[in-house]
Design an enzyme around this catalytic site. Structure first.
Site, PDB file in Angstrom:
ATOM      1  N   GLU A  35     -70.855  37.685 -42.811  1.00 53.99           N
ATOM      2  CA  GLU A  35     -70.738  38.484 -44.031  1.00 53.99           C
ATOM      3  C   GLU A  35     -69.798  39.678 -43.840  1.00 53.99           C
ATOM      4  O   GLU A  35     -68.998  39.994 -44.726  1.00 53.99           O
ATOM      5  CB  GLU A  35     -72.120  38.958 -44.479  1.00 53.99           C
ATOM      6  CG  GLU A  35     -73.080  37.823 -44.825  1.00 53.99           C
ATOM      7  CD  GLU A  35     -73.795  37.247 -43.603  1.00 53.99           C
ATOM      8  OE1 GLU A  35     -74.513  36.250 -43.763  1.00 53.99           O
ATOM      9  OE2 GLU A  35     -73.636  37.796 -42.480  1.00 53.99           O
ATOM     10  N   TYR A 102     -75.837  32.573 -29.265  1.00 60.70           N
ATOM     11  CA  TYR A 102     -76.409  33.710 -29.976  1.00 60.70           C
ATOM     12  C   TYR A 102     -77.665  34.205 -29.259  1.00 60.70           C
ATOM     13  O   TYR A 102     -78.462  33.414 -28.756  1.00 60.70           O
ATOM     14  CB  TYR A 102     -76.798  33.310 -31.398  1.00 60.70           C
ATOM     15  CG  TYR A 102     -75.655  32.793 -32.234  1.00 60.70           C
ATOM     16  CD1 TYR A 102     -74.702  33.657 -32.751  1.00 60.70           C
ATOM     17  CD2 TYR A 102     -75.538  31.432 -32.524  1.00 60.70           C
ATOM     18  CE1 TYR A 102     -73.658  33.182 -33.518  1.00 60.70           C
ATOM     19  CE2 TYR A 102     -74.501  30.950 -33.296  1.00 60.70           C
ATOM     20  CZ  TYR A 102     -73.556  31.834 -33.792  1.00 60.70           C
ATOM     21  OH  TYR A 102     -72.518  31.362 -34.549  1.00 60.70           O
ATOM     22  N   ASN A 164     -72.035  27.752 -44.545  1.00 57.81           N
ATOM     23  CA  ASN A 164     -71.952  28.287 -43.183  1.00 57.81           C
ATOM     24  C   ASN A 164     -73.108  27.799 -42.308  1.00 57.81           C
ATOM     25  O   ASN A 164     -73.794  28.591 -41.651  1.00 57.81           O
ATOM     26  CB  ASN A 164     -71.965  29.815 -43.248  1.00 57.81           C
ATOM     27  CG  ASN A 164     -70.803  30.432 -42.479  1.00 57.81           C
ATOM     28  OD1 ASN A 164     -70.314  29.843 -41.511  1.00 57.81           O
ATOM     29  ND2 ASN A 164     -70.380  31.596 -42.899  1.00 57.81           N
ATOM     30  N   LYS A 214     -63.771  22.936 -48.234  1.00 52.79           N
ATOM     31  CA  LYS A 214     -62.781  23.189 -47.180  1.00 52.79           C
ATOM     32  C   LYS A 214     -62.623  21.952 -46.313  1.00 52.79           C
ATOM     33  O   LYS A 214     -63.611  21.408 -45.841  1.00 52.79           O
ATOM     34  CB  LYS A 214     -63.241  24.378 -46.336  1.00 52.79           C
ATOM     35  CG  LYS A 214     -63.433  25.667 -47.115  1.00 52.79           C
ATOM     36  CD  LYS A 214     -64.109  26.744 -46.286  1.00 52.79           C
ATOM     37  CE  LYS A 214     -65.572  26.425 -46.032  1.00 52.79           C
ATOM     38  NZ  LYS A 214     -66.283  27.499 -45.305  1.00 52.79           N
ATOM     39  N   GLY A 216     -60.391  22.003 -43.604  1.00 52.36           N
ATOM     40  CA  GLY A 216     -59.732  22.432 -42.383  1.00 52.36           C
ATOM     41  C   GLY A 216     -58.230  22.222 -42.437  1.00 52.36           C
ATOM     42  O   GLY A 216     -57.553  22.697 -43.352  1.00 52.36           O
ATOM     43  N   LYS A 218     -56.653  19.844 -43.356  1.00 52.45           N
ATOM     44  CA  LYS A 218     -56.245  18.970 -44.465  1.00 52.45           C
ATOM     45  C   LYS A 218     -56.229  19.700 -45.802  1.00 52.45           C
ATOM     46  O   LYS A 218     -56.020  19.080 -46.848  1.00 52.45           O
ATOM     47  CB  LYS A 218     -57.177  17.758 -44.545  1.00 52.45           C
ATOM     48  CG  LYS A 218     -57.110  16.859 -43.322  1.00 52.45           C
ATOM     49  CD  LYS A 218     -58.039  15.665 -43.464  1.00 52.45           C
ATOM     50  CE  LYS A 218     -57.976  14.774 -42.236  1.00 52.45           C
ATOM     51  NZ  LYS A 218     -58.899  13.606 -42.337  1.00 52.45           N
ATOM     52  N   ASP A 246     -64.914  32.246 -43.003  1.00 51.19           N
ATOM     53  CA  ASP A 246     -65.160  33.562 -43.593  1.00 51.19           C
ATOM     54  C   ASP A 246     -63.870  34.118 -44.191  1.00 51.19           C
ATOM     55  O   ASP A 246     -63.873  34.704 -45.276  1.00 51.19           O
ATOM     56  CB  ASP A 246     -65.685  34.535 -42.539  1.00 51.19           C
ATOM     57  CG  ASP A 246     -66.932  34.018 -41.841  1.00 51.19           C
ATOM     58  OD1 ASP A 246     -67.725  33.309 -42.496  1.00 51.19           O
ATOM     59  OD2 ASP A 246     -67.109  34.326 -40.654  1.00 51.19           O
TER      60      ASP A 246
END
Length: 304
Positions: A35, A102, A164, A214, A216, A218, A246
């Site tokens: 974000e 993470y 996401n 999306k 990528g 392409k 993002d």
């Protein structure tokens, strides 16, 4: 006109050496969060953005705060005395494989809740942007997203959602169930084909006014008001793909707030995504307005 977003921003350690992380000896330190990446991208393109989040009362929390303020993002960083700022460790296992880990369970950012959100700030925004990362962090974070979306809808604020999907945070089944429960409250949805499949087998028919898919390298597709448009990708040398989605969302939303038409929204989104992958870091290479022309034919390969 302001974009408002909230979520977890973490301290980011990036290993300088390629190979298993256990052999890394040197790291670059920065910050990263889906974000806040979008907020930075919008401000870089001349828009106004506000980010809200909880951070630890520690050095990393101060780093998050000062970094975002330094990028011109209006920042509400709520200090949490009882939990640390989350960490993200990024290495390159091979020249072509990024390894992201993470450490955010029980972190300050995961403890965000409805009470941390300013209702009047949400109602005064032009866009509320959320991601499906936040609801995966904790029950209170999930409630915060639902609360914010409800407030925004009641005030006529555009609600933007980036799917996401993060497989290390929740299962496809849990993510899909949550997404299907909120998609009818969303005005814009950003997703890859795989992410859209979490919601429906027919992504282009999602019940959302603006569906942005999306692909990528392409390109990308937008379906708005029954009209589908496609944008070709920009050709760049990829260094680090993290943050490209993002950046794409930031480009699209910045143009929407500026009154750009669908073709302009898609072109700027693709350009921002292309810039994002050209250097290390989640947001450092995000473009400013003047940069966009560099990717166009005749933009040149030498800046003097």
């Amino acid at each position: 006109m302001m974009l408002l977003t909230f979520g977890e921003t973490m301290a980011l350690f990036v290993a300088r050496r390629t190979g298993p992380l256990r052999f890394a000896r040197d790291f670059d330190l920065g910050v990263g969060g889906a974000e806040s990446n979008v907020a930075i991208g919008v401000t870089r393109l001349g828009g106004r953005a506000t980010w809200i989040g909880r951070v630890g009362a520690d050095e990393f929390g101060d780093l998050v705060r000062t970094t975002l303020l330094g990028e011109g993002v209006e920042t509400v960083a709520i200090p949490d005395e009882d939990a640390p700022t989350g960490l993200m460790i990024k290495g390159r296992r091979t020249a072509d494989l990024i390894d992201v880990r993470y450490y955010r369970s029980g972190s300050a950012g995961s403890r965000i809740g409805p009470g941390d959100l300013d209702a009047e700030l949400i109602r005064s925004a032009k866009v509320l942007h959320v991601s499906a990362i936040t609801p995966a962090l904790s029950p209170s974070a999930r409630e915060a997203v639902r609360h914010a979306v409800t407030l925004a809808r009641s005030a006529g604020v555009l609600v933007s959602l980036d799917v996401n999907y993060r497989r290390r945070l929740w299962s496809p089944e849990d993510a899909g169930a949550w997404l299907r429960g909120i998609v009818d409250q969303v005005d814009v949805i950003f997703a890859t084909e795989e992410e859209a499949a979490l919601i429906t087998d027919e992504p282009e028919k999602l019940p959302v006014p603006h569906v942005v898919l999306k692909f990528g390298a392409k390109g990308a597709l937008e379906r708005s008001e029954g009209v589908t448009r496609f944008a070709e990708p920009y050709r760049v040398t990829e260094v680090d793909p993290v943050g490209a989605g993002d950046a794409f969302a930031a480009g699209w939303l910045a143009e929407w707030m500026a009154g750009g038409d669908a073709d302009r929204r898609l072109r700027t989104a693709c350009a921002a995504g292309a810039f994002a992958v050209t250097s290390q870091g989640d947001w450092e290479s995000l473009p400013r307005r003047a940069d966009l022309a560099l990717l166009e034919p005749g933009g040149g390969d030498v800046s003097r």
